[in-house]
Motif scaffolding. Structure first.
Motif, PDB file in Angstrom:
ATOM      1  N   PRO A  31       5.752   0.029 -10.121  1.00  0.00           N
ATOM      2  CA  PRO A  31       4.564  -1.380  -9.466  1.00  0.00           C
ATOM      3  C   PRO A  31       4.596  -1.190  -7.922  1.00  0.00           C
ATOM      4  N   LYS A  32       3.759  -1.346  -7.379  1.00  0.00           N
ATOM      5  CA  LYS A  32       3.503  -1.314  -5.959  1.00  0.00           C
ATOM      6  C   LYS A  32       2.751  -2.606  -5.564  1.00  0.00           C
ATOM      7  N   PHE A  55      -1.685  -6.108  -6.448  1.00  0.00           N
ATOM      8  CA  PHE A  55      -0.561  -5.199  -7.032  1.00  0.00           C
ATOM      9  C   PHE A  55      -1.240  -4.065  -7.701  1.00  0.00           C
ATOM     10  N   LYS A  56      -0.713  -2.899  -7.679  1.00  0.00           N
ATOM     11  CA  LYS A  56      -0.837  -1.704  -8.453  1.00  0.00           C
ATOM     12  C   LYS A  56       0.196  -1.114  -9.469  1.00  0.00           C
ATOM     13  N   GLU A  92       2.913  -9.058   7.242  1.00  0.00           N
ATOM     14  CA  GLU A  92       1.953  -8.716   8.447  1.00  0.00           C
ATOM     15  C   GLU A  92       2.721  -7.818   9.368  1.00  0.00           C
ATOM     16  N   VAL A  93       3.965  -8.278   9.559  1.00  0.00           N
ATOM     17  CA  VAL A  93       4.603  -7.523  10.609  1.00  0.00           C
ATOM     18  C   VAL A  93       5.384  -6.135  10.265  1.00  0.00           C
ATOM     19  N   GLU A  94       6.102  -6.397   9.078  1.00  0.00           N
ATOM     20  CA  GLU A  94       7.178  -5.235   8.602  1.00  0.00           C
ATOM     21  C   GLU A  94       6.549  -4.530   7.279  1.00  0.00           C
ATOM     22  N   ARG A  95       5.241  -5.110   6.644  1.00  0.00           N
ATOM     23  CA  ARG A  95       4.800  -4.643   5.386  1.00  0.00           C
ATOM     24  C   ARG A  95       5.752  -4.660   4.314  1.00  0.00           C
ATOM     25  N   LYS A  96       6.723  -5.610   4.175  1.00  0.00           N
ATOM     26  CA  LYS A  96       7.895  -5.681   3.424  1.00  0.00           C
ATOM     27  C   LYS A  96       7.541  -7.010   2.395  1.00  0.00           C
ATOM     28  N   VAL A  97       7.955  -7.103   1.504  1.00  0.00           N
ATOM     29  CA  VAL A  97       8.045  -8.039   0.521  1.00  0.00           C
ATOM     30  C   VAL A  97       9.525  -8.751   0.510  1.00  0.00           C
ATOM     31  N   PRO A  98       9.761  -9.927   0.594  1.00  0.00           N
ATOM     32  CA  PRO A  98      11.141 -10.339   0.346  1.00  0.00           C
ATOM     33  C   PRO A  98      11.765 -10.037  -1.018  1.00  0.00           C
ATOM     34  N   PRO A  99      12.986  -9.703  -1.247  1.00  0.00           N
ATOM     35  CA  PRO A  99      13.483  -9.198  -2.190  1.00  0.00           C
ATOM     36  C   PRO A  99      13.546 -10.181  -3.521  1.00  0.00           C
ATOM     37  N   GLU A 100      13.619 -11.444  -3.225  1.00  0.00           N
ATOM     38  CA  GLU A 100      13.502 -12.442  -4.333  1.00  0.00           C
ATOM     39  C   GLU A 100      11.977 -12.569  -4.660  1.00  0.00           C
ATOM     40  N   VAL A 101      11.122 -12.577  -3.906  1.00  0.00           N
ATOM     41  CA  VAL A 101       9.721 -12.619  -4.378  1.00  0.00           C
ATOM     42  C   VAL A 101       9.348 -11.378  -5.161  1.00  0.00           C
ATOM     43  N   PHE A 102       9.638 -10.100  -4.434  1.00  0.00           N
ATOM     44  CA  PHE A 102       9.527  -8.996  -5.017  1.00  0.00           C
ATOM     45  C   PHE A 102      10.087  -8.909  -6.608  1.00  0.00           C
TER      46      PHE A 102
END
Length: 141
Positions: A31-32, A55-56, A92-102
């Protein structure tokens, strides 16, 4: 539960060969998160902002007997409204998803997509992505 809905936009599978008889087949699910943006939900009590996560979900087989992908979007509503801006700013800044959201989104996606993958695998005569329980008879000693 912060994930309140899913919208599938693309399902694509291709069978490339015949599964080997008695050979080991590995199925990888990847998953991405493709993108995140501000989403809006209209409810009887008014409009609410959330995070729309595109998502993909890639499915690959080894040996290469098939491959597929499922694309779509989920709507994520954090418990606190101010978290919407924090999540989107981080993206927007880091292209990261917070771990709890992910974790929440991927667990939801896996639960929603797994039944669909079983149907596709059955119809295309492919091995299932999760081994099914099997009954074995053991000789009595």
């Amino acid at each position: 539960m912060p994930v309140i809905g899913i919208n599938l936009t693309k399902i694509e599978f291709e069978k490339k060969g015949v599964p080997p008889i008695g050979g080991r087949i590995e199925v990888n699910l990847t998953p991405k998160v493709r993108d995140m943006r501000l989403g809006e939900i209209r409810s009887p009590t008014g409009r609410m902002n959330g995070v729309e996560i595109l998502f993909k979900y890639e499915i690959t087989y080894r040996p290469e007997i098939a491959e597929g992908l499922i694309e779509g979007a989920v709507m994520y509503l954090p418990q606190r409204r101010e978290d919407v801006d924090r999540i989107l700013d981080t993206w927007e800044v880091e292209r990261k998803v917070p771990p709890e959201v992910f974790a929440e989104v991927i667990n939801f996606l896996t639960a929603e997509i797994s039944p669909l993958l079983f149907v596709i695998a059955k119809e295309m005569r492919l091995p299932y992505h999760i081994p099914l329980p099997r009954v074995e008879i053991k000789p009595q000693g």
